[in-house]
Design a protein around this motif. Structure first.
Motif, short mmCIF file in Angstrom:
data_model
loop_
_atom_site.label_atom_id
_atom_site.label_comp_id
_atom_site.label_asym_id
_atom_site.label_seq_id
_atom_site.Cartn_x
_atom_site.Cartn_y
_atom_site.Cartn_z
N TYR A 272 0.86 -1.17 0.00
CA TYR A 272 0.00 0.00 0.00
C TYR A 272 0.90 1.23 0.00
CZ TYR A 272 -3.43 -3.45 1.61
OH TYR A 272 -4.22 -4.56 1.74
N GLU A 273 0.60 2.21 -0.86
CA GLU A 273 1.52 3.34 -0.99
C GLU A 273 0.76 4.67 -1.06
OE1 GLU A 273 3.87 2.85 -4.51
OE2 GLU A 273 2.21 2.11 -5.69
N PRO A 274 0.15 5.08 0.06
CA PRO A 274 -0.55 6.37 0.07
C PRO A 274 0.43 7.54 -0.03
CG PRO A 274 -0.36 5.52 2.29
CD PRO A 274 0.13 4.43 1.38
N ASP A 275 -0.09 8.66 -0.48
CA ASP A 275 0.67 9.90 -0.47
C ASP A 275 0.68 10.43 0.96
OD1 ASP A 275 1.79 12.40 -0.77
OD2 ASP A 275 0.26 13.17 -2.14
N MET A 276 1.84 10.49 1.59
CA MET A 276 1.97 10.99 2.96
C MET A 276 2.93 12.18 3.01
SD MET A 276 -0.10 8.99 4.54
CE MET A 276 0.21 9.43 6.24
N SER A 277 2.97 12.95 1.92
CA SER A 277 3.97 14.00 1.78
C SER A 277 3.88 15.09 2.84
CB SER A 277 3.87 14.63 0.39
OG SER A 277 2.57 15.11 0.14
N MET A 278 2.70 15.42 3.32
CA MET A 278 2.59 16.44 4.36
C MET A 278 3.29 15.99 5.64
SD MET A 278 0.96 19.22 3.37
CE MET A 278 1.98 19.03 1.89
N PHE A 279 3.42 14.68 5.82
CA PHE A 279 4.06 14.15 7.02
C PHE A 279 5.54 13.88 6.80
CE2 PHE A 279 -0.44 13.36 7.26
CZ PHE A 279 -0.73 13.83 8.54
N THR A 280 5.91 13.32 5.65
CA THR A 280 7.33 13.07 5.40
C THR A 280 8.11 14.38 5.32
OG1 THR A 280 6.89 12.88 3.03
CG2 THR A 280 7.00 10.83 4.31
N LEU A 281 7.51 15.39 4.69
CA LEU A 281 8.16 16.71 4.67
C LEU A 281 8.17 17.35 6.04
CD1 LEU A 281 6.61 18.07 1.35
CD2 LEU A 281 9.04 17.60 1.74
N GLY A 282 7.23 16.95 6.89
CA GLY A 282 7.13 17.51 8.24
C GLY A 282 7.81 16.70 9.31
N GLY A 283 8.55 15.64 8.92
CA GLY A 283 9.39 14.97 9.90
C GLY A 283 9.14 13.52 10.18
N GLY A 284 8.09 12.89 9.57
CA GLY A 284 7.86 11.49 9.90
C GLY A 284 7.06 10.75 8.85
N GLY A 285 7.34 9.46 8.70
CA GLY A 285 6.61 8.61 7.79
C GLY A 285 5.56 7.79 8.53
N VAL A 286 5.05 6.76 7.87
CA VAL A 286 3.95 5.99 8.46
C VAL A 286 4.39 5.22 9.71
CG1 VAL A 286 2.53 5.82 6.39
CG2 VAL A 286 4.34 4.13 6.75
N HIS A 287 5.66 4.81 9.76
CA HIS A 287 6.14 4.13 10.97
C HIS A 287 6.19 5.10 12.15
CE1 HIS A 287 8.88 1.54 13.45
NE2 HIS A 287 8.20 0.58 12.85
N CYS A 288 6.61 6.34 11.88
CA CYS A 288 6.64 7.37 12.93
C CYS A 288 5.24 7.68 13.45
CB CYS A 288 7.25 8.66 12.40
SG CYS A 288 8.98 8.57 11.93
N LEU A 289 4.23 7.52 12.60
CA LEU A 289 2.87 7.88 12.95
C LEU A 289 2.15 6.82 13.78
CD1 LEU A 289 1.85 9.42 9.52
CD2 LEU A 289 1.83 10.65 11.71
N CYS A 290 2.76 5.68 14.01
CA CYS A 290 2.05 4.58 14.68
C CYS A 290 2.89 3.94 15.77
CB CYS A 290 1.64 3.53 13.67
SG CYS A 290 2.98 2.39 13.22
#
Length: 298
Positions: A272-290
């Motif tokens: 699964y590959e959602p667009d998470m650019s607002m978060f990766t540019l802001g310091g964290g990816g999906v692993h950081c979010l959970c």
């Protein structure tokens, strides 16, 4: 979408980070904004005049909701830290605590804007009768630096700007008391946490940026018979490694990791590959979010 009801009879805790994920702790990015919160956000902000990227809360909320939809469609129950206007980055749920086989490890964060994130973590665990195992007290330590490679083996990192050696060694000593093998390693601050460099994908299979790891550390992992899906520096610096294994050959990645995603598909994974650019540019990816709360045993 935002459910805080948990099953008090559940067997909380994880002994791995790749088997089937059943429950995950997230947050609500209601008060999210880009601030100077370390090397990644600093790079984004300093380059805005050249890149033209800008923060949009509505876009961020939509991206977060898509991530939640993927979890729910995969059968994962999502739980949430309470949103807080002051703790405006606490939805990066990876760092204020870390789940272990023995209960939650409550961390001691270094960034001023996140120093009190532990409050929302403790409130969540206490409210839902999820055991708290330990509290970090010797220096700073953050959950993104606690990587369970497999049952019995943990990799712990520190860059100094976030986790510190003293905190890392305190956590390592507690894990060793449980009879587990632990390796503590310094990392470059540009990757922030160890989960920007190494994340488990499946038994004996790690996603890693090998070029950014010390040779001795790679040799140590190879001595334990781990194999690697290697991520190039360009993708790793943009949080390509920072994915979440869902179990059963499924993985939550991000659409900015095109090369890595193709590698994983070639190995038979559903990606699964959602667009998470607002978060990766802001310091964290999906692993950081959970923060994984419950998985099948490894």
């Amino acid at each position: 979408m935002y459910n805080n009801e948990v099953n008090s009879d559940a067997d909380w805790g994880i002994d791995n980070d790749y088997a089937t994920l059943h429950d995950v702790l997230l947050g609500r990015p209601d008060y999210y904004r880009w601030v100077d919160a370390g090397p990644i956000t600093r790079r984004t902000i300093q380059n805005q005049a050249k890149t033209g990227v800008s923060f949009n809360l509505q876009t961020a909320m939509a991206q977060h909701a898509e991530m939640v939809r993927i979890y729910e469609d995969a059968g994962v129950t999502c739980h949430y830290l309470a949103s807080d206007e002051v703790l405006h980055r606490n939805f990066f749920a990876r760092d204020s605590s870390a789940m272990t086989p023995w209960g939650a490890l409550v961390c001691h964060m270094q960034l001023k804007c996140r120093r009190a994130d532990y409050v929302s973590a403790i409130e969540f665990y206490q409210k839902n009768s999820i055991p708290i195992w330990k509290y970090v007290t010797a220096g700073h330590f953050e959950g993104g630096d606690f990587v369970i490679l497999e049952p019995g083996t943990v990799l712990i990192g520190y860059c100094g700007e976030r986790s510190e050696e003293e905190g890392a060694e305190q956590v390592a000593s507690w894990v060793r008391e449980k009879g587990w093998d632990v390796q503590v390693a310094p990392i470059s601050r540009e990757f922030v946490h160890m989960d920007g460099l190494v994340v488990p994908l499946a038994p004996k299979l790690l996603v890693a940026c090998l070029d950014a790891l010390e040779d001795w550390l790679v040799d140590w992992m190879r001595s334990k018979h781990f194999e690697f899906v290697d991520v190039g520096y360009a993708e790793a610096k943009d949080l390509g490694v920072n994915l979440v294994a869902l179990g059963n050959d499924r993985v939550l990645s991000m659409n900015g990791s095109a090369s890595l995603n193709e590698k994983m598909r070639s190995l038979g994974f559903k990606v699964y590959e959602p667009d998470m650019s607002m978060f990766t540019l802001g310091g964290g990816g999906v692993h950081c979010l959970c923060q994984a709360l419950r998985r099948d045993p490894g």
